[in-house]
Structures are given as structure tokens and as C-alpha cells.
Design a protein around this motif. Structure first.
Motif, PDB file in Angstrom:
ATOM      1  N   ARG A   8      -7.171  -3.137  -7.762  1.00 16.41           N
ATOM      2  CA  ARG A   8      -6.483  -2.390  -6.718  1.00 16.41           C
ATOM      3  C   ARG A   8      -7.012  -2.855  -5.353  1.00 16.41           C
ATOM      4  NH1 ARG A   8      -8.291   3.369  -8.654  1.00 16.41           N
ATOM      5  NH2 ARG A   8      -9.944   2.068  -9.465  1.00 16.41           N
ATOM      6  N   VAL A  41       0.835  -1.201   0.000  1.00  9.90           N
ATOM      7  CA  VAL A  41       0.000   0.000   0.000  1.00  9.90           C
ATOM      8  C   VAL A  41       0.868   1.249   0.000  1.00  9.90           C
ATOM      9  CG1 VAL A  41      -1.516   1.377   1.462  1.00  9.90           C
ATOM     10  CG2 VAL A  41      -1.941  -1.072   1.155  1.00  9.90           C
ATOM     11  N   PHE A  42       0.593   2.160  -0.914  1.00  6.81           N
ATOM     12  CA  PHE A  42       1.369   3.398  -0.930  1.00  6.81           C
ATOM     13  C   PHE A  42       0.475   4.628  -0.780  1.00  6.81           C
ATOM     14  CE2 PHE A  42       3.713   6.867  -3.004  1.00  6.81           C
ATOM     15  CZ  PHE A  42       4.788   6.908  -2.125  1.00  6.81           C
ATOM     16  N   CYS A  43      -0.564   4.736  -1.622  1.00  6.62           N
ATOM     17  CA  CYS A  43      -1.426   5.923  -1.512  1.00  6.62           C
ATOM     18  C   CYS A  43      -2.712   5.619  -0.746  1.00  6.62           C
ATOM     19  CB  CYS A  43      -1.769   6.479  -2.897  1.00  6.62           C
ATOM     20  SG  CYS A  43      -2.953   5.465  -3.814  1.00  6.62           S
ATOM     21  N   ASN A  44      -3.139   4.370  -0.780  1.00  7.90           N
ATOM     22  CA  ASN A  44      -4.357   3.925  -0.082  1.00  7.90           C
ATOM     23  C   ASN A  44      -5.593   4.687  -0.551  1.00  7.90           C
ATOM     24  OD1 ASN A  44      -5.555   2.126   1.591  1.00  7.90           O
ATOM     25  ND2 ASN A  44      -4.902   3.058   3.511  1.00  7.90           N
ATOM     26  N   GLY A  46      -6.328   4.689  -4.254  1.00  7.23           N
ATOM     27  CA  GLY A  46      -6.669   4.301  -5.612  1.00  7.23           C
ATOM     28  C   GLY A  46      -5.885   4.947  -6.736  1.00  7.23           C
ATOM     29  N   ILE A  47      -4.816   5.678  -6.453  1.00 12.22           N
ATOM     30  CA  ILE A  47      -4.157   6.352  -7.565  1.00 12.22           C
ATOM     31  C   ILE A  47      -2.802   5.765  -7.967  1.00 12.22           C
ATOM     32  CG2 ILE A  47      -5.332   8.546  -7.117  1.00 12.22           C
ATOM     33  CD1 ILE A  47      -2.479   9.480  -6.175  1.00 12.22           C
ATOM     34  N   CYS A  48      -2.132   5.022  -7.064  1.00 12.28           N
ATOM     35  CA  CYS A  48      -0.747   4.648  -7.377  1.00 12.28           C
ATOM     36  C   CYS A  48      -0.588   3.254  -7.992  1.00 12.28           C
ATOM     37  CB  CYS A  48       0.128   4.761  -6.139  1.00 12.28           C
ATOM     38  SG  CYS A  48      -0.121   3.419  -4.961  1.00 12.28           S
ATOM     39  N   TYR A  49      -1.547   2.372  -7.820  1.00 10.60           N
ATOM     40  CA  TYR A  49      -1.508   1.008  -8.369  1.00 10.60           C
ATOM     41  C   TYR A  49      -0.399   0.146  -7.792  1.00 10.60           C
ATOM     42  CZ  TYR A  49      -5.066   2.812 -11.339  1.00 10.60           C
ATOM     43  OH  TYR A  49      -6.234   3.384 -11.753  1.00 10.60           O
ATOM     44  N   GLU A  50       0.072   0.471  -6.603  1.00  8.34           N
ATOM     45  CA  GLU A  50       1.079  -0.366  -5.940  1.00  8.34           C
ATOM     46  C   GLU A  50       0.445  -1.549  -5.214  1.00  8.34           C
ATOM     47  OE1 GLU A  50       4.022  -0.538  -6.388  1.00  8.34           O
ATOM     48  OE2 GLU A  50       5.156   1.319  -6.233  1.00  8.34           O
ATOM     49  N   CYS A  51      -0.853  -1.522  -5.004  1.00  8.20           N
ATOM     50  CA  CYS A  51      -1.519  -2.519  -4.162  1.00  8.20           C
ATOM     51  C   CYS A  51      -2.209  -3.580  -5.002  1.00  8.20           C
ATOM     52  CB  CYS A  51      -2.545  -1.819  -3.275  1.00  8.20           C
ATOM     53  SG  CYS A  51      -3.823  -1.003  -4.268  1.00  8.20           S
ATOM     54  N   CYS A  98      -6.716  -1.515  -2.555  1.00  7.69           N
ATOM     55  CA  CYS A  98      -7.186  -0.450  -1.664  1.00  7.69           C
ATOM     56  C   CYS A  98      -8.534   0.112  -2.063  1.00  7.69           C
ATOM     57  CB  CYS A  98      -6.154   0.672  -1.573  1.00  7.69           C
ATOM     58  SG  CYS A  98      -6.090   1.726  -3.021  1.00  7.69           S
TER      59      CYS A  98
HETATM   60  S1  FES Z   1      -2.359   1.883  -2.595  1.00  9.67           S
HETATM   61 FE1  FES Z   1      -2.307   3.247  -4.253  1.00  9.67          FE
HETATM   62  S2  FES Z   1      -3.780   2.420  -5.581  1.00  9.67           S
HETATM   63 FE2  FES Z   1      -3.977   1.196  -3.853  1.00  9.67          FE
END
Ligand code: FES
Ligand code: FAD
Lengths: 93, 460
Positions: A75, A55-58, A60-65, A77
């Protein structure tokens, strides 16, 4: 390490499977938050030496999750848990 | 083919303070309003609510000033309108909004659009920022205030700007030990924000509330400090912190390591302009307001007919600005649809809130020296795993504009569409600034949705 803040009221419990292991979550949780509360912080592997990402942005914008739910990459998150949901680690976005 | 089509007078994107204020006013005037928000509950970022069934917000770090926000949520939820949560808007044209909800593809046809999609955290890349456990300050707030989840045991909070305070407060309320809270701006630079804070009753009370919260928890905000890097095996376990100079450049001789298991970084906010740019709305770059933001006139009209904007998308300003602009946008829509006059007091309120916010945020404008935190092998673009070195090489090889860097090494071309790396890519790659070419590149779908959603999308 992680867990839940206590005394925030009762929510129905659901069971999800992550990487073959069952864990309990609450209705209304996102997949990412249910996993974090269970100390599962690595959600996907990057293409670069398979380094773990979480999890990075939590929001919905970064797509790390990214995780795979029923064969579809989503996603973590922004995806709500469902009873019986099977979740696997995601890969490259 | 599952064509789902909605008709309404006005489509509002976002159920944060800006969108709620606009929608409530429009619905009260009898217009048919549809509100689309990706989140599960109303409130937006600042007034984030716990999931249905959970309660106890007063215990999760909400200053008294948030009370009127929760009143706004109550009014918003009582007003007669079609509120859709879990609805992601992924394409738009004037009068048309395409969204996905519950895995289904929808089209909203409306006469007017009000955009209030808010903002997201500005993050500066540093070594180890891709380790699990290192996240945005906003992500920590969402975790605690949106889900009641405990982020960790020992936290480091770094960044710049007023949002560090609520982040620390959230962590403290969740029982997390905040080992260090580091503000990159110097105390002297931050003093410039003081008149704006003292001169505004609500802001002053809020600042004091946070100051007391930090004091009671024994957390001291250190000015002129930041994170130099994070380390750990599979997740963050240590952070190296140190002082920065006035431009934000790390002073390596001051480095020291601390043990932490979670790190929240937030160097201000970036307006979420993608929908507006895709609709063709004019934008402007203003560093103190977070970078590219939509340009609106004195009635929140964008340059595109029938498209209005309110809140952070018009430049970072906070919740009070968002609410005032939401009210004004609604009044302008009512003016266009019903011929109702626009109350001059609404215009004055927006101007006053903007002035106060600008004065405060000027003290925390992005510090260029912070881009020296990234080492050559630090990943800059997290989607495509592009390192700082590769981004620099692409700038040297393909011409130095940001767009050439993106084409040359794929930095900023992944699914996040440069929302994360965009604000720092140019500085890190040494690309030449160019007002027009540097506008964020936006592509449909603006939010990643199922391919069926795109295939099934109702046309017009
Ligand atoms: S943590 Fe960034 S999109 Fe889910
Ligand atoms: C993570 C985070 C935490 C914050 N915490 C605080 C705080 O504690 N105190 C404070 O004073 N300020 C805080 N802020 C600042 C905040 O931006 C403003 O104070 C305020 O919330 C802005 O209001 P807004 O209406 O412009 O946007 P927001 O409140 O951000 O609301 C925008 C809404 O639009 C939705 N949205 C965006 N794009 C789409 C789309 N394409 N489709 C559907 N829905 C969409 C989002 O889900 C969101 O709910 C925070 C900001 C962030 C990013």
C-alpha cells in the motif's frame, strides 16, 4: 495542482523512481504522498479497462493505492519512502 | 524463521486519543504496556502529527481545543512503555496480538487487551468516485495535516456531519480554494445538533473557531446539497452537484457542473470493528453511531473476558468520548489486575460525553436516499470492480441477504474486506436487512501483510 505547504521545517531529501522517472521526496513521506506532491495521481490500474486508481482513504484500509516496490505489492499510503526506492504502478488488489 | 515474541501486562491497539489515554494511565500505575499503532506517530486521526523533522501544526488548521490532545501526546510519549509505530495488528486471540512491524512478524503475549482502533470514513458511491483525485474527506486531512502536502488547486468537499468543517479548514490552510462545501443534511435537520453544541463549552468554541475560519476564507457551507457525479480524463476535472431532498434523494433538476481538481467526500464515520469481531466480541448495529460497533459494559469490558474497548470502536462519538473511555478502560484493567477500585467519576464522564455526542450525531444519521446517487454502471465495490447493477442482480439471483450478495458477485470480498463498500452495499443491492447475517465478514489477516509474516508468525 499539488505540491508542498511551505515553511514546515526541513527534512532530509531522498530520491525515488516511479515508472522509470526519478523524483525527490522527503524522509517520513509515504510513497503515496511523495507521488501526490509530484502530481502523480494514478497509482494502480483496475482490472476493468485498466482504469487508473489513486489514493482514496490515505489510511491503509481501501487498497486503492497499491504499488510495487522491489517486486512486492504494497500500500503506497502506508509504505515510507527510502532513498533509491524503485516504485512501479500496481494492478488488481 | 524469525520468531519475535513480546510479553506485557497489557496490549493496546491504537495510539489515538482512546489508546493514548488508556496506555498512559496503565503505565502510570506501573503496568507493563505495549502500544501498537499502524501510523508513524502518536495522535490517531484527530491529533495527527507531521512526520518527524517537520513542524508548524498551528498553521495547519488545528482549533484551540486540540491543545489538550497535544498535551496528551506529550504525556503519552513521556510515560514508560513500549510504543510501537508502523505496527499492523493482523490477527488476535484473547491475550495474544500478532503484528507486523518493519517487515518482521511479531507476537505480543499479554494478560489484557485494550482495543482503540478508531474509525474510517463512510463513503457513498456516486458516478466517477473511482477517478484519481476523488477521495475521502479523511484522506485530504491526512494529506494536509499528516504530510504537509497540497491536495490541489480547486476542491469540492461533500458529505455529512461535523467532520466537513475540519476538512475545509485543512484545505484552506493548505492554500486550496474550496469551490464548494456541501452538507447533505438540511439546515433544519442539523439544527437538532445545536443544543448539544451550544450546551458544551469546548464544542461551542470549536464550532465557532471553524465558523470563523470558513468565513474568513469566504467558504459558505451549503445545506441539503451533495455531489451527483465526477468526470475527468485520468483524474477528476469536473463535478456535478445539486440539491437533495430530506431523505437524501438527488433532485436531478438542480444539477450543475463545477470545475475542480480534487474532491473530498465523507458521509460520517464507520467504527473499525474488525479486530473486535474477530476476537468474538458482541456487536450491535446503530445507524447514528456509524453502524456496527462493539458492545461494552459500564467499565468498557467487551463480551470477551480480558478484552476492553475504547473510542470509536464502541460507536462514533469523537475524541472527548474516546479519551474518557480510554481512562475508564484503563481503570477497569487496573481493577482486574490489581484490585484497584474504579472511580465513579470516570463512569460519569463517559456517560456524559456519550450523551452529548449521541445528541449531536443524531442530526447527521446516514440518509438512505443518497444511495440513489449510484447509476447502474457505478462501481460499488472498488476492489473487485462490481457495479451497482451486478450487485442488484446477485441479490435477485442468490437470495437477498447481504451475505448472499457478497458470495454471488464478490462485492465486498476483496482486500479491504468491505470496509469501503460494506455500509452501502446492502442498500444499493436492495438486500434484505438481517442483524446477524449483516455483521461484517472478517478474515485473517485483518490487515494485508507479507506472506512471510504469516508463515513466520510465532505460534503462541
Ligand atoms: S489509499 Fe486506501 S489503502 Fe492506501
Ligand atoms: C481521517 C479522519 C480524520 C478525522 N479528523 C478529525 C478532526 O479533525 N476532528 C475531530 O474532532 N475528529 C476527527 N476525526 C474523528 C476521530 O475518529 C476521533 O475524533 C478520534 O480520533 C477517535 O479516537 P480513537 O482513539 O477512537 O481512534 P483514532 O484516533 O482513529 O486512533 C486509532 C488508531 O489505531 C490505529 N489502528 C487501527 N487499526 C489498527 C491495527 N489493526 N493495527 C495497528 N494499529 C491500528 C490507527 O492507525 C490509529 O492511529 C477524524 C477521523 C478520521 C477517520
Amino acid at each position: 495542482m499539488s505540491g508542498r505547504i511551505e515553511g514546515l521545517g526541513e527534512r532530509p531529501v531522498v530520491t525515488i523512481t516511479f515508472g522509470g522517472r526519478q523524483l525527490a521526496a522527503f524522509e517520513g513521506d509515504t510513497v503515496a504522498m511523495a507521488l501526490w506532491a509530484d502530481a502523480q495521481v494514478a497509482l494502480r490500474q483496475s482490472s476493468r479497462n485498466g482504469a487508473p486508481r489513486g489514493v482514496f482513504c490515505n489510511m491503509g484500509i481501501c487498497y486503492e493505492c497499491l504499488v510495487i516496490v522491489d517486486g512486492v505489492t504494497v500500500r503506497g499510503c502506508t509504505t515510507l519512502v527510502r532513498d533509491g526506492m524503485v516504485v512501479e504502478r500496481g494492478g488488481k488488489p | 524463521m524469525n520468531a519475535r515474541i513480546l510479553e506485557a501486562d497489557v496490549g493496546v491497539v491504537g495510539a489515538g486519543p482512546g489508546g493514548m489515554a488508556a496506555a498512559r494511565r496503565l503505565a502510570a500505575a506501573g503496568l507493563q504496556v505495549v502500544v501498537l499503532d499502524e501510523g508513524q506517530r502518536a495522535g490517531g486521526q484527530i491529533f495527527r502529527q507531521l512526520p518527524v523533522g517537520a513542524s508548524g501544526h498551528d498553521r495547519i488548521a488545528e482549533p484551540p481545543s486540540h491543545e489538550h490532545g497535544h498535551r496528551l501526546i506529550e504525556h503519552f510519549e513521556r510515560a514508560g512503555m513500549d510504543r510501537r509505530h508502523g505496527a499492523s495488528v493482523w490477527d488476535a486471540r484473547p491475550g495474544r496480538l500478532w503484528f507486523e512491524q518493519g517487515g518482521e512478524s511479531w507476537l505480543l503475549r499479554c494478560q489484557k487487551i485494550v482495543l482503540a482502533p478508531g474509525a474510517y470514513d463512510r463513503v457513498v458511491p456516486f458516478p466517477g468516485w473511482t477517478l484519481p483525485g476523488v477521495m475521502t474527506a479523511g484522506a485530504l486531512q491526512v494529506m494536509v495535516r499528516g504530510f504537509g502536502v497540497v491536495p490541489g488547486r480547486r476542491a469540492l468537499v461533500v458529505g455529512s456531519g461535523p467532520l466537513l468543517l475540519p476538512t475545509v479548514a485543512s484545505l484552506v490552510s493548505a492554500g486550496v480554494q474550496v469551490v464548494a462545501a456541501l452538507e447533505a443534511s438540511s439546515r433544519w435537520r442539523a439544527l437538532r445538533a445545536l443544543p448539544a453544541v451550544i450546551g458544551n463549552g469546548a464544542r461551542r468554541r470549536e464550532a465557532l473557531w471553524y465558523a470563523k475560519k470558513l468565513l474568513l476564507a469566504g467558504v459558505r457551507l451549503r445545506w441539503g446539497w451533495t455531489v451527483f457525479g465526477c468526470e475527468g480524463d485520468g483524474r477528476v476535472q469536473r463535478a456535478v452537484i445539486g440539491k437533495v431532498d430530506r431523505a437524501g434523494r438527488p433532485r436531478r433538476d438542480t444539477a450543475r457542473a463545477i470545475d475542480v481538481d480534487v474532491v473530498g467526500a465523507g458521509f460520517g464515520l464507520v467504527p473499525s470493528v474488525e479486530l473486535g469481531l474477530h476476537l468474538g466480541c458482541a456487536s450491535r448495529h446503530d445507524a447514528a453511531r456509524g453502524g456496527h460497533h462493539l458492545v461494552v459494559d459500564d467499565a468498557q469490558r467487551t463480551s470477551v473476558a480480558g478484552v476492553f474497548a475504547a473510542g470509536e470502536i464502541c460507536g462514533i462519538g469523537g475524541a472527548e468520548v474516546a479519551m474518557a473511555e480510554g481512562e475508564l478502560a484503563a481503570a477497569a484493567v487496573l481493577h482486574e489486575l490489581r484490585g484497584a477500585p474504579i472511580d465513579a467519576a470516570l463512569r460519569r464522564a463517559v456517560a456524559a460525553e456519550r450523551r452529548a455526542a449521541d445528541a449531536m450525531l443524531a442530526a447527521f444519521a446516514p440518509m438512505p436516499g443518497l444511495h440513489e446517487l449510484a447509476s447502474p454502471d457505478t462501481i460499488v465495490c472498488r476492489c473487485e470492480d462490481v457495479t451497482a447493477q451486478r450487485a442488484r442482480a446477485a441479490a435477485a439471483l442468490h437470495g437477498s441477504s447481504l451475505r448472499a450478495v457478497k458470495m454471488g458477485c464478490r462485492a465486498g470480498m476483496g482486500p479491504c474486506q468491505a470496509r469501503i463498500c460494506g455500509p452501502s452495499l446492502q442498500a444499493i443491492a436492495n438486500a434484505r436487512p438481517d442483524e446477524v447475517m449483516d455483521r461484517p465478514i472478517v478474515q485473517v489477516p485483518l490487515k494485508v501483510v507479507r506472506s512471510e509474516t504469516i508463515v513466520d508468525a510465532p505460534r503462541d
